[in-house]
Write an enzyme that holds these catalytic residues in place. Structure first.
Site, PDB file in Angstrom:
ATOM      1  N   ASN A  52     -29.211 -32.767  21.021  1.00  0.00           N
ATOM      2  CA  ASN A  52     -28.438 -31.856  21.322  1.00  0.00           C
ATOM      3  C   ASN A  52     -27.903 -31.525  22.871  1.00  0.00           C
ATOM      4  OD1 ASN A  52     -26.850 -29.309  20.818  1.00  0.00           O
ATOM      5  ND2 ASN A  52     -28.936 -28.183  21.681  1.00  0.00           N
ATOM      6  N   HIS A  87     -27.163 -28.953  25.919  1.00  0.00           N
ATOM      7  CA  HIS A  87     -27.074 -27.181  26.032  1.00  0.00           C
ATOM      8  C   HIS A  87     -27.028 -27.118  27.382  1.00  0.00           C
ATOM      9  CE1 HIS A  87     -28.265 -23.399  25.372  1.00  0.00           C
ATOM     10  NE2 HIS A  87     -29.194 -23.183  26.344  1.00  0.00           N
ATOM     11  N   ASP A  89     -33.221 -24.391  20.559  1.00  0.00           N
ATOM     12  CA  ASP A  89     -32.942 -25.030  22.178  1.00  0.00           C
ATOM     13  C   ASP A  89     -34.391 -25.144  22.459  1.00  0.00           C
ATOM     14  OD1 ASP A  89     -30.225 -24.682  22.188  1.00  0.00           O
ATOM     15  OD2 ASP A  89     -30.300 -22.680  22.628  1.00  0.00           O
ATOM     16  N   MET A  93     -22.358 -25.408  16.340  1.00  0.00           N
ATOM     17  CA  MET A  93     -22.964 -24.229  16.730  1.00  0.00           C
ATOM     18  C   MET A  93     -23.682 -23.520  15.605  1.00  0.00           C
ATOM     19  SD  MET A  93     -21.887 -23.751  20.083  1.00  0.00           S
ATOM     20  CE  MET A  93     -22.305 -22.113  20.167  1.00  0.00           C
ATOM     21  N   ILE A 102     -26.889 -23.256  13.618  1.00  0.00           N
ATOM     22  CA  ILE A 102     -28.385 -23.357  13.938  1.00  0.00           C
ATOM     23  C   ILE A 102     -29.057 -24.155  12.510  1.00  0.00           C
ATOM     24  CG2 ILE A 102     -30.619 -22.529  13.885  1.00  0.00           C
ATOM     25  CD1 ILE A 102     -29.492 -20.227  15.623  1.00  0.00           C
ATOM     26  N   LEU A 103     -29.568 -25.377  12.532  1.00  0.00           N
ATOM     27  CA  LEU A 103     -30.094 -26.239  11.689  1.00  0.00           C
ATOM     28  C   LEU A 103     -31.639 -26.044  11.302  1.00  0.00           C
ATOM     29  CD1 LEU A 103     -28.293 -29.579  12.514  1.00  0.00           C
ATOM     30  CD2 LEU A 103     -27.770 -28.127  10.719  1.00  0.00           C
ATOM     31  N   GLU A 153     -21.990 -31.707  32.325  1.00  0.00           N
ATOM     32  CA  GLU A 153     -22.226 -32.244  30.663  1.00  0.00           C
ATOM     33  C   GLU A 153     -21.539 -33.397  30.586  1.00  0.00           C
ATOM     34  OE1 GLU A 153     -22.842 -29.236  27.126  1.00  0.00           O
ATOM     35  OE2 GLU A 153     -21.153 -28.239  28.611  1.00  0.00           O
TER      36      GLU A 153
END
Length: 209
Positions: free
Chosen positions: A97, A99, A152, A77, A79-80, A181
């Site tokens: 990722n 989402h 995202d 969770m 953010i990079l 997912e």
């Protein structure tokens, strides 16, 4: 992923499970299956640019030592930013990722679905936002994370729709999206692994499909 690998359904090895939270369940499960784990905690404030840069460099140093074929942000969770992302791109290590909503590859406000155009829902509150907006459909997007992109955003590996039922609560909608997912993750991973096995560099987002 662990189950798929142990059942010989996914041709891969998990070289490490990394978390920024010591109590993450993924660490517990990894240890049970004798998979190496690493906790790299962030100690600064979210707005502290230097602390974030130092943290990303620490992550990058560990990834450089591991030298994995790719990175999956499953449940990650934090953010990079580009210090990390540009670093792994130089190492030709793609980052992916999953989402729990339908995304667009670019920073668009809307996305086409079988029920028409709906708003793109980014960020961590996608279940709640989809429910509050009364969207007729939501879903899951498995995508690549590239430097220079917004949160995202990035090239798609796989997408799947989940339609909303008239009697859905937020909890039932979330449960069906989570189920999707789990169903699509092995397929997305197999697609990535197939390309890497054929020596195709995915680190810049140039997918041959």
């Amino acid at each position: 992923i662990i189950d798929g690998i142990e059942a010989d359904e996914i041709n891969a090895e998990i070289v490490s499970v990394i978390s920024n939270k010591a109590d993450a369940y993924g660490l517990t499960r990894a240890k049970k299956h004798h998979i190496p784990t690493k906790i790299i905690t962030y100690k600064g404030k979210l707005q502290d640019k230097k602390a974030r840069n130092d943290y990303e460099q620490e992550l990058l140093t560990y990834i450089t030592e591991l030298s994995p074929d790719f990175i999956l942000l499953s449940g990650w969770m934090f953010i990079l930013n580009d210090i990390f992302l540009k670093g792994v791109e130089k190492l030709e290590i793609p980052v992916f990722n999953q989402h729990p909503a339908l995304l667009s590859e670019k920073d668009d406000k809307g996305v086409a679905t079988s029920r028409g155009i709906i708003p793109v829902i980014r960020g961590h509150s996608s279940f709640l936002d989809a429910f509050k907006k009364n969207l007729p459909v939501s879903g899951v997007t498995f995508h690549q994370v590239l430097s220079g992109d917004s949160v995202d955003v990035g090239p798609f590996v796989l997408k799947a729709e989940v339609r909303r039922h008239s009697d859905d609560t937020m909890e039932t909608l979330e449960k069906r999206i989570r189920t999707m997912e789990y169903l699509m993750l092995p397929t997305a991973l197999k697609r990535i692994i197939h390309l890497l096995e054929n020596n195709i560099d995915l680190s810049k987002g140039d997918f041959p499909f």
